[in-house]
Design a protein around this motif. Structure first.
Motif, PDB file in Angstrom:
ATOM      1  N   GLN A  91       0.711  -1.252  -0.125  1.00  0.00           N
ATOM      2  CA  GLN A  91       0.391  -0.219  -0.028  1.00  0.00           C
ATOM      3  C   GLN A  91       0.613   1.086  -0.006  1.00  0.00           C
ATOM      4  OE1 GLN A  91      -2.514  -0.586   3.431  1.00  0.00           O
ATOM      5  NE2 GLN A  91      -4.351  -1.373   1.699  1.00  0.00           N
ATOM      6  N   ILE A  92       0.762   1.292  -0.909  1.00  0.00           N
ATOM      7  CA  ILE A  92       1.628   3.410  -1.573  1.00  0.00           C
ATOM      8  C   ILE A  92       0.600   4.419  -1.294  1.00  0.00           C
ATOM      9  CG2 ILE A  92       2.868   3.850  -2.521  1.00  0.00           C
ATOM     10  CD1 ILE A  92       3.728   1.693  -3.737  1.00  0.00           C
ATOM     11  N   VAL A  93       0.720   5.233   0.107  1.00  0.00           N
ATOM     12  CA  VAL A  93       0.671   6.855  -0.164  1.00  0.00           C
ATOM     13  C   VAL A  93       0.622   7.977  -0.669  1.00  0.00           C
ATOM     14  CG1 VAL A  93      -1.453   5.327   1.704  1.00  0.00           C
ATOM     15  CG2 VAL A  93       0.556   6.267   2.868  1.00  0.00           C
ATOM     16  N   PRO A  94       0.024   8.823  -0.543  1.00  0.00           N
ATOM     17  CA  PRO A  94       0.878  10.622  -0.644  1.00  0.00           C
ATOM     18  C   PRO A  94       0.527  11.194   0.337  1.00  0.00           C
ATOM     19  CG  PRO A  94      -0.794  10.029  -1.639  1.00  0.00           C
ATOM     20  CD  PRO A  94      -1.443   9.212  -1.171  1.00  0.00           C
ATOM     21  N   TRP A  95       1.099  12.610   0.296  1.00  0.00           N
ATOM     22  CA  TRP A  95       1.299  12.947   1.792  1.00  0.00           C
ATOM     23  C   TRP A  95       0.036  14.215   1.776  1.00  0.00           C
ATOM     24  CZ3 TRP A  95       0.587  17.874  -1.243  1.00  0.00           C
ATOM     25  CH2 TRP A  95       1.010  18.181  -2.209  1.00  0.00           C
ATOM     26  N   ILE A 107      -2.948  21.444 -10.522  1.00  0.00           N
ATOM     27  CA  ILE A 107      -1.690  22.415 -10.084  1.00  0.00           C
ATOM     28  C   ILE A 107      -1.580  21.838  -8.337  1.00  0.00           C
ATOM     29  CG2 ILE A 107      -1.676  24.500  -9.092  1.00  0.00           C
ATOM     30  CD1 ILE A 107      -3.635  25.650 -11.381  1.00  0.00           C
ATOM     31  N   PHE A 108      -2.955  21.220  -7.873  1.00  0.00           N
ATOM     32  CA  PHE A 108      -2.700  21.160  -6.419  1.00  0.00           C
ATOM     33  C   PHE A 108      -2.353  21.920  -5.212  1.00  0.00           C
ATOM     34  CE2 PHE A 108      -1.316  16.534  -4.023  1.00  0.00           C
ATOM     35  CZ  PHE A 108      -2.528  16.479  -4.052  1.00  0.00           C
ATOM     36  N   GLY A 109      -2.676  23.169  -5.462  1.00  0.00           N
ATOM     37  CA  GLY A 109      -2.327  23.753  -4.422  1.00  0.00           C
ATOM     38  C   GLY A 109      -3.572  25.320  -4.139  1.00  0.00           C
ATOM     39  N   VAL A 131      -5.195  18.320  -1.875  1.00  0.00           N
ATOM     40  CA  VAL A 131      -6.967  17.725  -2.341  1.00  0.00           C
ATOM     41  C   VAL A 131      -7.264  17.230  -4.096  1.00  0.00           C
ATOM     42  CG1 VAL A 131      -9.048  17.621  -1.162  1.00  0.00           C
ATOM     43  CG2 VAL A 131      -7.723  18.680  -0.525  1.00  0.00           C
ATOM     44  N   CYS A 132      -7.209  15.233  -4.118  1.00  0.00           N
ATOM     45  CA  CYS A 132      -7.567  14.660  -5.616  1.00  0.00           C
ATOM     46  C   CYS A 132      -8.689  15.163  -5.715  1.00  0.00           C
ATOM     47  CB  CYS A 132      -7.057  13.298  -4.891  1.00  0.00           C
ATOM     48  SG  CYS A 132      -7.837  12.909  -3.789  1.00  0.00           S
ATOM     49  N   CYS A 133      -9.371  15.261  -4.981  1.00  0.00           N
ATOM     50  CA  CYS A 133     -10.993  15.896  -5.480  1.00  0.00           C
ATOM     51  C   CYS A 133     -11.468  17.114  -5.997  1.00  0.00           C
ATOM     52  CB  CYS A 133     -12.146  15.293  -4.463  1.00  0.00           C
ATOM     53  SG  CYS A 133     -11.684  15.196  -2.559  1.00  0.00           S
ATOM     54  N   ALA A 173      -5.376   4.557   6.953  1.00  0.00           N
ATOM     55  CA  ALA A 173      -6.298   4.251   7.379  1.00  0.00           C
ATOM     56  C   ALA A 173      -7.337   3.666   6.012  1.00  0.00           C
ATOM     57  CB  ALA A 173      -6.997   5.468   8.230  1.00  0.00           C
ATOM     58  N   TRP A 174      -7.540   4.568   4.980  1.00  0.00           N
ATOM     59  CA  TRP A 174      -8.619   4.244   4.115  1.00  0.00           C
ATOM     60  C   TRP A 174      -8.006   2.905   3.245  1.00  0.00           C
ATOM     61  CZ3 TRP A 174     -10.419   7.415  -0.486  1.00  0.00           C
ATOM     62  CH2 TRP A 174     -10.499   8.428   0.584  1.00  0.00           C
ATOM     63  N   LYS A 175      -6.570   1.979   3.139  1.00  0.00           N
ATOM     64  CA  LYS A 175      -6.506   1.150   2.679  1.00  0.00           C
ATOM     65  C   LYS A 175      -5.443   0.304   4.205  1.00  0.00           C
ATOM     66  CE  LYS A 175      -3.897   3.351  -1.176  1.00  0.00           C
ATOM     67  NZ  LYS A 175      -4.826   3.993  -1.344  1.00  0.00           N
TER      68      LYS A 175
HETATM   69  P1  NAP Z   1       3.385  11.112  -6.210  1.00  0.00           P
HETATM   70  O1  NAP Z   1       4.689  11.199  -6.561  1.00  0.00           O
HETATM   71  O2  NAP Z   1       2.529   9.889  -7.655  1.00  0.00           O
HETATM   72  O3  NAP Z   1       3.668   9.504  -4.219  1.00  0.00           O
HETATM   73  C1  NAP Z   1       2.689   8.754  -4.049  1.00  0.00           C
HETATM   74  C2  NAP Z   1       3.462   7.898  -3.795  1.00  0.00           C
HETATM   75  O4  NAP Z   1       3.944   7.569  -4.886  1.00  0.00           O
HETATM   76  C3  NAP Z   1       4.236   8.168  -2.396  1.00  0.00           C
HETATM   77  O5  NAP Z   1       4.278   7.012  -1.453  1.00  0.00           O
HETATM   78  C4  NAP Z   1       6.002   8.098  -3.353  1.00  0.00           C
HETATM   79  O6  NAP Z   1       6.651   8.555  -2.580  1.00  0.00           O
HETATM   80  C5  NAP Z   1       5.872   6.841  -4.053  1.00  0.00           C
HETATM   81  N1  NAP Z   1       6.159   6.625  -5.465  1.00  0.00           N
HETATM   82  C6  NAP Z   1       6.823   7.426  -5.780  1.00  0.00           C
HETATM   83  N2  NAP Z   1       7.110   7.314  -7.183  1.00  0.00           N
HETATM   84  C7  NAP Z   1       7.122   6.242  -7.290  1.00  0.00           C
HETATM   85  C8  NAP Z   1       7.390   4.708  -8.170  1.00  0.00           C
HETATM   86  N3  NAP Z   1       7.872   5.176  -8.883  1.00  0.00           N
HETATM   87  N4  NAP Z   1       7.025   3.574  -8.004  1.00  0.00           N
HETATM   88  C9  NAP Z   1       6.014   3.415  -6.723  1.00  0.00           C
HETATM   89  N5  NAP Z   1       5.694   4.306  -5.792  1.00  0.00           N
HETATM   90  C10 NAP Z   1       6.111   5.520  -6.186  1.00  0.00           C
HETATM   91  O7  NAP Z   1       1.991  11.746  -5.648  1.00  0.00           O
HETATM   92  P2  NAP Z   1       2.186  12.900  -5.155  1.00  0.00           P
HETATM   93  O8  NAP Z   1       2.717  13.906  -5.709  1.00  0.00           O
HETATM   94  O9  NAP Z   1       2.904  12.451  -3.951  1.00  0.00           O
HETATM   95  O10 NAP Z   1       0.788  13.015  -4.496  1.00  0.00           O
HETATM   96  C11 NAP Z   1       0.374  14.023  -5.000  1.00  0.00           C
HETATM   97  C12 NAP Z   1      -0.787  13.196  -5.758  1.00  0.00           C
HETATM   98  O11 NAP Z   1      -1.864  12.435  -5.483  1.00  0.00           O
HETATM   99  C13 NAP Z   1      -1.490  14.318  -6.913  1.00  0.00           C
HETATM  100  O12 NAP Z   1      -1.779  13.604  -8.002  1.00  0.00           O
HETATM  101  C14 NAP Z   1      -3.027  13.560  -5.913  1.00  0.00           C
HETATM  102  O13 NAP Z   1      -4.343  13.829  -7.052  1.00  0.00           O
HETATM  103  C15 NAP Z   1      -3.373  12.228  -5.590  1.00  0.00           C
HETATM  104  N6  NAP Z   1      -3.659  11.531  -5.129  1.00  0.00           N
HETATM  105  C16 NAP Z   1      -5.278  11.198  -4.726  1.00  0.00           C
HETATM  106  C17 NAP Z   1      -6.102  10.753  -4.345  1.00  0.00           C
HETATM  107  C18 NAP Z   1      -6.774   9.337  -4.588  1.00  0.00           C
HETATM  108  O14 NAP Z   1      -8.062   9.511  -3.661  1.00  0.00           O
HETATM  109  N7  NAP Z   1      -7.497   9.493  -5.758  1.00  0.00           N
HETATM  110  C19 NAP Z   1      -6.115  11.179  -2.938  1.00  0.00           C
HETATM  111  C20 NAP Z   1      -5.008  11.491  -2.788  1.00  0.00           C
HETATM  112  C21 NAP Z   1      -4.081  12.130  -3.853  1.00  0.00           C
HETATM  113  P3  NAP Z   1       7.468   9.479  -1.822  1.00  0.00           P
HETATM  114  O15 NAP Z   1       6.880  10.480  -1.716  1.00  0.00           O
HETATM  115  O16 NAP Z   1       8.511   9.358  -0.554  1.00  0.00           O
HETATM  116  O17 NAP Z   1       8.562   9.889  -3.547  1.00  0.00           O
END
Ligand code: NAP
Ligand code: MG
Length: 478
Positions: A156-160, A390-392, A291-293, A168-170
């Motif tokens: 399970q891989i989550v963003p920041w 933009i995510f801002g 926020v993704c949404c 928790a969702w996962k």
């Molecule tokens: P990201 O770069 O894709 O990172 C997400 C997670 O994946 C982090 O834990 C990251 O690690 C890891 N990761 C990065 N490169 C990877 C790879 N090649 N293989 C496997 N894992 C990898 O995304 P982010 O920029 O941090 O997060 C923002 C994005 O998440 C936005 O696009 C947002 O819309 C989306 N989001 C979607 C939802 C939803 O429910 N649909 C919810 C929240 C966020 P590191 O950060 O340690 O590099």
């Protein structure tokens, strides 16, 4: 409009943070194989908070092996009602330590304390409570006569942006269904995932049922590629999501992707305007727009465009930007320097392409990563700010004249995660909602979440659902 000065109201609790964190593998805290560590900082003042272990592929392998052993030896064999007791314990512990977790979330990621305190942490606990209740009722999830069985080891891989909540969702539905877990939090926000590991240790879950490996994208990549992982649940960017889908093609690993979005937020002239303005503000400025949404594309009926712009301009000046630990703060810190630069670059492109920028006035704090609440008018659907996430805290305002045009413009995006509609007419609300190609559509409200309600996207926003009964399908063999 007069803006009153508020006295500072900083949250006073300072949770204990270790100097250095190891990896949580097989129920124990372990040093990483490579001895590498990285810092996590507070984005509001750039101060270092702790040293975090950097997990190498060797560590990822240890974590997956521990999860496999725990799966075969204990977790899949445990009576479902007993699994529920453990999950319920986690929920209780999150609630009891809510204040501490809220501060950790805020100092590690930059979000206002009122959001971590009132949204992230209670909602994380609510997901564990909800899925604890499902653990012994799984036969009602599948079609009659089908025996529910878990998948095995889940990566399970989550963003920041919502670190504990996404964990928790996962974790909650995965455990309820009898799977074991290796969680990879984002590099900039590992602290609440590590606090959750401490909670899991205190709740005496069998060793290896939940493992936490910290690191960066390469750590996530090693987890995706591990051959003994049965399922990958990824939340993050569309770009990384696509690369994971490509890597898994031809394997029998299960995959769910929760990716980015560029949600349409539609306001009709007959909308309850006071509420709609607040909905728009919440839709884009909640969590600094990380926020993704987020309702980041505002579509307003042409004849109320000018009124909405005037009201939003006034409302921007009343938003309080600053110390995320202050209980009055509405706009906290941007999560990282890299994210700040991404926002700045996209805003610059908006100005260069001819849109008009309106921003909240006032000085930004001297240290830390901050960006003022902003919106663009005179936006063309082809502008980058109308198409890219933009995510801002930046909103793009476009107009429409008829309901059909609103639907066409709303669906003119490669994403499909969420959307919002404001109108006084119930039938119009429903008619539009049915035509919007988005996983979640909010009517006369925005950003409503409940553990019983599924969430997820389609097209470039991903596939699979989290939350509700739907969230359980993703962790059961069928
Ligand atoms: P990201 O770069 O894709 O990172 C997400 C997670 O994946 C982090 O834990 C990251 O690690 C890891 N990761 C990065 N490169 C990877 C790879 N090649 N293989 C496997 N894992 C990898 O995304 P982010 O920029 O941090 O997060 C923002 C994005 O998440 C936005 O696009 C947002 O819309 C989306 N989001 C979607 C939802 C939803 O429910 N649909 C919810 C929240 C966020 P590191 O950060 O340690 O590099
Ligand atoms: Mg941090």
């Amino acid at each position: 409009m007069a803006v009153f000065e508020y006295a500072p109201a900083p949250e006073s609790l300072r949770p204990a943070i270790r100097e250095r964190y190891g990896l949580f593998i097989d129920g124990k805290w372990a040093s990483p194989a490579g001895e590498g560590h990285f810092d996590t900082i507070n984005p509001a003042n750039e101060a270092r908070l702790a040293e975090i272990a950097y997990a190498t592929p060797t560590d990822v392998d240890r974590a997956v092996r521990a999860a496999r052993k725990a799966y075969e030896k204990y977790w899949r064999r445990l009576k479902p009602a007993d699994r529920a007791k453990y999950i319920y314990r986690i929920a209780r512990a999150i609630t009891e330590r809510g204040r501490e977790l809220a501060v950790l979330e805020t100092i590690d990621g930059g979000k206002p304390i009122k959001e971590s305190r009132d949204f992230d942490i209670p909602m994380a606990a609510a997901h564990f409570f909800y899925y604890a209740g499902w653990a012994d009722k799984l036969e009602y999830v599948l079609r009659a006569g089908r025996e529910p069985s878990p998948l095995g080891v889940c990566a399970q891989i989550v963003p920041w942006n919502f670190p504990l909540l996404m964990a928790a969702w996962k974790i909650a539905p995965a455990l309820a269904c009898g799977n074991t877990v290796v969680l990879k939090p984002a590099e900039t926000t590992p602290l609440t995932a590590l606090a959750l590991a401490q909670i899991i240790e205190e709740c005496e879950l069998p060793p290896g049922v939940v493992n936490v490996v910290t690191g960066d994208g390469a750590t996530g990549s090693a987890l995706v590629e591990h051959e003994d992982v049965d399922k990958i649940a990824f939340t993050g960017s569309t770009e990384v999501g696509k690369s994971i889908a490509r890597r898994l093609a031809g394997t029998d690993k299960r995959l769910t992707l929760e990716l980015g979005g560029k949600a349409a937020h539609i306001v009709f002239a007959d909308a309850p305007m006071d509420q709609a303005i607040e909905g728009v503000v919440n839709g884009i400025y909640f969590n600094q727009g990380h926020v993704c949404c987020a309702g980041s594309r505002l579509l307003v009926e042409e004849r109320v465009h000018d009124e909405i712009v005037v009201r939003l301009t006034e409302r921007l000046q009343t938003l309080r930007l600053g110390d995320p630990l202050d209980k009055n703060t509405d706009i906290g810190a941007i999560n990282s320097r890299a994210q700040l630069e991404k926002i700045q670059e996209l805003v610059k492109s908006g100005v260069e392409q001819g849109a008009t920028l309106v921003q909240q006035r006032g000085d930004l704090p001297a240290r830390g990563f901050f960006f003022p609440a902003s919106f663009f008018t005179n936006v063309h659907p082809s502008h980058r700010i109308a198409r890219e996430e933009i995510f801002g805290p930046v909103l793009s305002i476009l107009t429409f004249r008829t309901p059909d045009e609103a639907v066409d413009k709303a669906n003119n995006t490669p994403y499909g995660l969420s959307a919002g509609i404001w109108t006084d007419k119930g039938s119009k609300n429903m008619w539009i909602a049915q035509q919007l190609r988005a996983g979640v559509v909010w009517c006369n409200t925005f950003n409503q979440f409940d553990p019983g309600s599924p969430f997820g996207g389609y097209r470039e926003s991903g596939f699979g659902r989290e939350g509700g009964v739907h969230g359980l399908y993703e962790y059961l063999a069928h």
